[in-house]
Design a protein around this motif. Structure first.
Motif, mmCIF file in Angstrom:
data_model
loop_
_atom_site.group_PDB
_atom_site.id
_atom_site.type_symbol
_atom_site.label_atom_id
_atom_site.label_comp_id
_atom_site.label_asym_id
_atom_site.label_seq_id
_atom_site.Cartn_x
_atom_site.Cartn_y
_atom_site.Cartn_z
ATOM 1 N N UNK A 22 34.567 42.224 47.277
ATOM 2 C CA UNK A 22 35.184 41.186 48.112
ATOM 3 C C UNK A 22 36.702 41.222 48.016
ATOM 4 N N UNK A 23 37.211 41.464 46.813
ATOM 5 C CA UNK A 23 38.665 41.526 46.633
ATOM 6 C C UNK A 23 39.255 42.729 47.377
ATOM 7 N N UNK A 24 38.596 43.889 47.277
ATOM 8 C CA UNK A 24 39.051 45.058 48.031
ATOM 9 C C UNK A 24 39.032 44.774 49.529
ATOM 10 N N UNK A 25 37.963 44.124 49.991
ATOM 11 C CA UNK A 25 37.845 43.799 51.414
ATOM 12 C C UNK A 25 38.993 42.901 51.873
ATOM 13 N N UNK A 26 39.336 41.903 51.055
ATOM 14 C CA UNK A 26 40.421 40.985 51.406
ATOM 15 C C UNK A 26 41.764 41.710 51.461
ATOM 16 N N UNK A 27 42.044 42.552 50.462
ATOM 17 C CA UNK A 27 43.319 43.282 50.420
ATOM 18 C C UNK A 27 43.422 44.242 51.607
ATOM 19 N N UNK A 28 42.346 44.971 51.892
ATOM 20 C CA UNK A 28 42.355 45.893 53.029
ATOM 21 C C UNK A 28 42.586 45.149 54.343
ATOM 22 N N UNK A 29 41.915 44.003 54.491
ATOM 23 C CA UNK A 29 42.005 43.260 55.743
ATOM 24 C C UNK A 29 43.411 42.699 55.971
ATOM 25 N N UNK A 30 44.006 42.124 54.927
ATOM 26 C CA UNK A 30 45.359 41.565 55.065
ATOM 27 C C UNK A 30 46.360 42.667 55.379
ATOM 28 N N UNK A 31 46.215 43.820 54.710
ATOM 29 C CA UNK A 31 47.117 44.946 54.967
ATOM 30 C C UNK A 31 47.005 45.427 56.412
ATOM 31 N N UNK A 32 45.767 45.571 56.888
ATOM 32 C CA UNK A 32 45.564 46.043 58.265
ATOM 33 C C UNK A 32 46.052 45.014 59.281
ATOM 34 N N UNK A 33 45.783 43.738 59.018
ATOM 35 C CA UNK A 33 46.129 42.672 59.962
ATOM 36 C C UNK A 33 47.639 42.556 60.143
#
Length: 256
Positions: A22-33
């Protein structure tokens, strides 16, 4: 013989795996967004006329010795594609940037203003869905960390585990819809967008791949969380059956 893990240790390992995903998913999503490399490509633009300050391969030379004489007939010896130069660009949810010919830096424009008027509503829905996706991911991370750190009672942890599983699944569905809506809007903008923006060639960039990697991690976290919840329930049922069996045996053959 394979070593058998203690049920408590196994639960802790599954909780740690779900939290990490979940933490990886959040970091990836914020970076992409927050980035503008969802799509990358090139635009064919006409070369400008060469000047004293602007010389090189990215401009068109005159055959006239007096460049300032507007009455002089100017011939362009270059033909076909030689009149054009490829200008690199990259675009994201928020803005689109392209390099400046014979200069340093980039010129950026809002991607919302570039999208066709008929598709701007879908683009705003995509943006709202991406924001909700990040909020739900953050909520799931907080719940999983609370479960790992603060609740040692299995029952209380099970309740939080069930809620975090639901939140993570909803986040994944929202993320998938948001990514697909943005892809649709970008393709429509390529076909119907402003003439001075339409790309000649384009492909998806690293931010787009990172956004889908975030979705994959989110779904993996949801599966891990549901697996932890299911196994904990099965452990409780097994312990209850074992206890009932032992009580029946004790009732039939009481100790003297």
């Amino acid at each position: 013989r394979m070593p058998v893990l203690d049920p408590g240790t196994a639960r802790q390992q599954r909780a740690s795996a779900a939290f990490s995903l979940s933490l990886f998913s959040l970091v990836f999503s914020i970076t992409a967004f927050s980035s503008s490399y969802w799509c990358e490509g090139t635009r064919k633009v006409a070369k400008p006329f060469c000047t004293e300050q602007n010389k090189g391969d990215h401009c068109i030379r005159f055959n006239s010795p007096d460049a300032n004489n507007s009455n002089a007939v100017q011939y362009i010896w270059e033909t076909g594609d030689d009149k054009f130069v490829d200008r690199k660009f990259h675009a994201g949810i928020w803005y689109s940037c392209e390099e400046i010919i014979n200069g340093e830096g980039e010129k950026c424009r809002s991607f919302v203003s570039l999208a066709p008027a008929a598709d701007r509503g879908v683009l705003w829905l995509s943006i709202v869905a991406e924001l909700l996706y990040n909020i739900l991911l953050l909520t799931g991370v907080v719940l999983m960390s609370v479960e790992m750190c603060c609740y040692h009672s299995v029952i209380d942890g099970l309740k939080i585990n069930a809620f975090s599983a639901v939140v993570t699944i909803l986040a994944g569905l929202l993320g998938m819809v948001a990514h697909m809506m943005y892809t649709t809007v970008f393709q429509m903008t390529v076909n119907l967008g402003p003439e001075d923006w339409r790309p000649h060639t384009w492909d998806y960039g690293w931010s787009f791949c990172l956004a889908w990697a975030s979705f994959a991690c989110c779904m993996a976290a949801a599966v891990t969380t549901i697996n932890k919840y299911t196994k904990t329930i099965l452990e409780f049922k097994h312990k209850r059956k074992t206890l009932e069996r032992s009580l029946k045996i004790k009732y039939k053959f009481p100790d003297h």
